[in-house]
Scaffold this motif. Structure first.
Motif, PDB file in Angstrom:
ATOM      1  N   LEU A 128       0.839  -1.205   0.000  1.00 17.76           N
ATOM      2  CA  LEU A 128       0.000   0.000   0.000  1.00 17.76           C
ATOM      3  C   LEU A 128       0.875   1.256   0.000  1.00 17.76           C
ATOM      4  O   LEU A 128       0.586   2.242  -0.678  1.00 17.76           O
ATOM      5  CB  LEU A 128      -0.878  -0.053   1.254  1.00 17.76           C
ATOM      6  CG  LEU A 128      -1.807   1.097   1.573  1.00 17.76           C
ATOM      7  CD1 LEU A 128      -2.853   1.260   0.484  1.00 17.76           C
ATOM      8  CD2 LEU A 128      -2.491   0.825   2.908  1.00 17.76           C
ATOM      9  N   PHE A 129       1.978   1.185   0.763  1.00 20.41           N
ATOM     10  CA  PHE A 129       2.823   2.371   0.931  1.00 20.41           C
ATOM     11  C   PHE A 129       3.799   2.572  -0.232  1.00 20.41           C
ATOM     12  O   PHE A 129       4.626   3.465  -0.197  1.00 20.41           O
ATOM     13  CB  PHE A 129       3.546   2.297   2.284  1.00 20.41           C
ATOM     14  CG  PHE A 129       2.562   2.361   3.420  1.00 20.41           C
ATOM     15  CD1 PHE A 129       2.022   3.570   3.815  1.00 20.41           C
ATOM     16  CD2 PHE A 129       2.113   1.192   4.037  1.00 20.41           C
ATOM     17  CE1 PHE A 129       1.071   3.627   4.827  1.00 20.41           C
ATOM     18  CE2 PHE A 129       1.169   1.238   5.040  1.00 20.41           C
ATOM     19  CZ  PHE A 129       0.641   2.460   5.445  1.00 20.41           C
ATOM     20  N   ARG A 130       3.660   1.729  -1.249  1.00 17.28           N
ATOM     21  CA  ARG A 130       4.464   1.969  -2.460  1.00 17.28           C
ATOM     22  C   ARG A 130       3.763   2.952  -3.389  1.00 17.28           C
ATOM     23  O   ARG A 130       4.304   3.323  -4.426  1.00 17.28           O
ATOM     24  CB  ARG A 130       4.710   0.645  -3.195  1.00 17.28           C
ATOM     25  CG  ARG A 130       5.823  -0.201  -2.603  1.00 17.28           C
ATOM     26  CD  ARG A 130       6.513  -1.025  -3.698  1.00 17.28           C
ATOM     27  NE  ARG A 130       5.526  -1.750  -4.495  1.00 17.28           N
ATOM     28  CZ  ARG A 130       5.202  -3.028  -4.313  1.00 17.28           C
ATOM     29  NH1 ARG A 130       5.816  -3.721  -3.382  1.00 17.28           N
ATOM     30  NH2 ARG A 130       4.309  -3.615  -5.069  1.00 17.28           N
ATOM     31  N   CYS A 131       2.538   3.323  -3.055  1.00 12.88           N
ATOM     32  CA  CYS A 131       1.793   4.259  -3.911  1.00 12.88           C
ATOM     33  C   CYS A 131       2.580   5.558  -4.053  1.00 12.88           C
ATOM     34  O   CYS A 131       3.003   6.142  -3.055  1.00 12.88           O
ATOM     35  CB  CYS A 131       0.420   4.545  -3.299  1.00 12.88           C
ATOM     36  SG  CYS A 131      -0.473   5.858  -4.141  1.00 12.88           S
ATOM     37  N   VAL A 132       2.769   6.005  -5.285  1.00 14.05           N
ATOM     38  CA  VAL A 132       3.519   7.247  -5.504  1.00 14.05           C
ATOM     39  C   VAL A 132       2.571   8.395  -5.864  1.00 14.05           C
ATOM     40  O   VAL A 132       3.004   9.443  -6.310  1.00 14.05           O
ATOM     41  CB  VAL A 132       4.592   7.063  -6.608  1.00 14.05           C
ATOM     42  CG1 VAL A 132       5.668   6.105  -6.157  1.00 14.05           C
ATOM     43  CG2 VAL A 132       3.954   6.610  -7.928  1.00 14.05           C
ATOM     44  N   ALA A 133       1.275   8.156  -5.698  1.00 10.97           N
ATOM     45  CA  ALA A 133       0.257   9.191  -5.942  1.00 10.97           C
ATOM     46  C   ALA A 133       0.321   9.752  -7.361  1.00 10.97           C
ATOM     47  O   ALA A 133       0.161  10.953  -7.569  1.00 10.97           O
ATOM     48  CB  ALA A 133       0.387  10.297  -4.897  1.00 10.97           C
ATOM     49  N   LEU A 183       0.335  -1.969  -7.042  1.00 16.05           N
ATOM     50  CA  LEU A 183      -0.685  -2.213  -6.017  1.00 16.05           C
ATOM     51  C   LEU A 183      -1.889  -2.918  -6.638  1.00 16.05           C
ATOM     52  O   LEU A 183      -2.212  -2.660  -7.795  1.00 16.05           O
ATOM     53  CB  LEU A 183      -1.191  -0.879  -5.442  1.00 16.05           C
ATOM     54  CG  LEU A 183      -0.436  -0.246  -4.281  1.00 16.05           C
ATOM     55  CD1 LEU A 183       0.968   0.140  -4.692  1.00 16.05           C
ATOM     56  CD2 LEU A 183      -1.177   0.987  -3.797  1.00 16.05           C
ATOM     57  N   ALA A 184      -2.528  -3.780  -5.857  1.00 14.07           N
ATOM     58  CA  ALA A 184      -3.793  -4.375  -6.312  1.00 14.07           C
ATOM     59  C   ALA A 184      -4.910  -3.622  -5.591  1.00 14.07           C
ATOM     60  O   ALA A 184      -5.503  -4.112  -4.625  1.00 14.07           O
ATOM     61  CB  ALA A 184      -3.829  -5.858  -5.998  1.00 14.07           C
ATOM     62  N   GLN A 185      -5.171  -2.431  -6.062  1.00 12.80           N
ATOM     63  CA  GLN A 185      -6.130  -1.547  -5.371  1.00 12.80           C
ATOM     64  C   GLN A 185      -7.465  -2.227  -5.147  1.00 12.80           C
ATOM     65  O   GLN A 185      -8.077  -2.100  -4.082  1.00 12.80           O
ATOM     66  CB  GLN A 185      -6.343  -0.266  -6.201  1.00 12.80           C
ATOM     67  CG  GLN A 185      -5.136   0.622  -6.318  1.00 12.80           C
ATOM     68  CD  GLN A 185      -4.294   0.292  -7.538  1.00 12.80           C
ATOM     69  OE1 GLN A 185      -4.324  -0.824  -8.034  1.00 12.80           O
ATOM     70  NE2 GLN A 185      -3.521   1.250  -7.998  1.00 12.80           N
ATOM     71  N   TYR A 186      -7.943  -2.924  -6.168  1.00  8.89           N
ATOM     72  CA  TYR A 186      -9.310  -3.466  -6.069  1.00  8.89           C
ATOM     73  C   TYR A 186      -9.429  -4.548  -5.000  1.00  8.89           C
ATOM     74  O   TYR A 186     -10.483  -4.686  -4.354  1.00  8.89           O
ATOM     75  CB  TYR A 186      -9.815  -3.953  -7.427  1.00  8.89           C
ATOM     76  CG  TYR A 186      -9.035  -5.059  -8.092  1.00  8.89           C
ATOM     77  CD1 TYR A 186      -7.735  -4.874  -8.515  1.00  8.89           C
ATOM     78  CD2 TYR A 186      -9.626  -6.291  -8.332  1.00  8.89           C
ATOM     79  CE1 TYR A 186      -7.027  -5.885  -9.145  1.00  8.89           C
ATOM     80  CE2 TYR A 186      -8.933  -7.311  -8.963  1.00  8.89           C
ATOM     81  CZ  TYR A 186      -7.627  -7.102  -9.365  1.00  8.89           C
ATOM     82  OH  TYR A 186      -6.932  -8.102  -9.985  1.00  8.89           O
TER      83      TYR A 186
END
Ligand code: FES
Length: 260
Positions: A128-133, A183-186
């Motif tokens: 989750l914290f790999r999200c770079v927005a 990320l596997a957001q879903y």
């Protein structure tokens, strides 16, 4: 403009065939091969027109099951686009490939052992914290969900916000297919909605009352009566039932209140 070829004597052409002859065909490339398909078809229908048969990657055909994730590129555009094959219509010279399954990470857990703590999500999906927005996920979403905002909510530990923002998710995986952080957001959102529904949202009192009534046999007599009806009687009962008007408000109640 191209039309389908037909060697028949025009005098023998039926009205249906005349309509078919008037259909404009456009070139598209499906899985790397060129086909001519009628303009205005969805990608899914164009693929079937070209001879493909869906065994996977097709469900509702109405944009709600999320089975038909597709990538495409338009001529002269470097950018790879994503869409649902049952919703997106074909465009001339587009290159199309279907991704009926996306191999994303899906955490394993025993739901009964999970609490509503945000650490549950952090532990199961530390990526989750790999999200770079970058917001590529939001741009890819065919449902118009603010995917990046929902991920930001999860990072803050706000499971409720993530669950509500992702309520319309159809699990197509197109967000994941474009994610720089892998990320596997879903799948994360599905976990958030499960935790929200089971651990955070307050219980519906009327549902508990109804379950109790069912368990106490309040509807047994009515069910027995239905079970004893012939097919014709069942159809008549269905057709004659009182239907809630479209304009009915929250306080609408049927005339027959026996089963409320
Ligand atoms: S087939 Fe269900 S969303 Fe396209």
């Amino acid at each position: 403009m191209s039309v389908k070829e037909n060697n028949k004597n025009p005098a023998e052409t039926t009205v249906k065939e005349k309509k078919q002859l008037a259909v404009k065909l456009i070139p598209v490339h499906i899985m790397g091969k060129r086909y001519e398909v009628p303009e205005g078809l969805t990608i899914m229908k164009a693929m079937e027109y070209a001879g493909y048969r869906f065994i996977r990657g097709c469900g509702c055909r109405g944009g709600t099951c999320g089975a038909c994730g597709t990538v495409y590129r338009k001529p002269g555009d470097y950018k790879l686009q994503v869409a649902l094959a049952c919703q997106k219509t074909v465009e001339p010279d587009m290159y199309v490939a279907q991704i009926p399954f996306f191999p994303a990470n899906r955490a394993e857990y025993k739901f009964t052992e999970l609490t509503s703590a945000s650490e549950e999500v952090f532990g199961l999906y530390p990526e989750l914290f790999r999200c770079v927005a970058c917001n590529a996920c939001t741009k890819a979403c065919p449902q118009g969900i603010q995917v990046m905002d929902a991920i930001a909510a999860l990072k803050r530990g706000d499971i409720s916000e993530a669950a509500l923002l992702s309520f319309d998710c159809i699990q197509c995986g197109l967000c994941t297919s474009r994610c720089l952080g892998e990320l596997a957001q879903y799948h994360m959102f599905q976990l958030a909605r499960r935790i929200y529904g089971a651990r955070i949202l307050s219980r519906a009192e009327h549902l508990a009352e109804m379950v109790k009534a069912v368990e106490e046999g309040e509807y047994e007599e009515a069910l027995e009566k239905l079970k004893g009806m012939s097919e014709e009687e069942l159809k008549r009962a269905y057709q004659e039932r009182e239907v809630e008007p479209v304009s009915a408000g929250e306080d609408w109640r049927p005339k027959d209140k026996r089963y409320l």
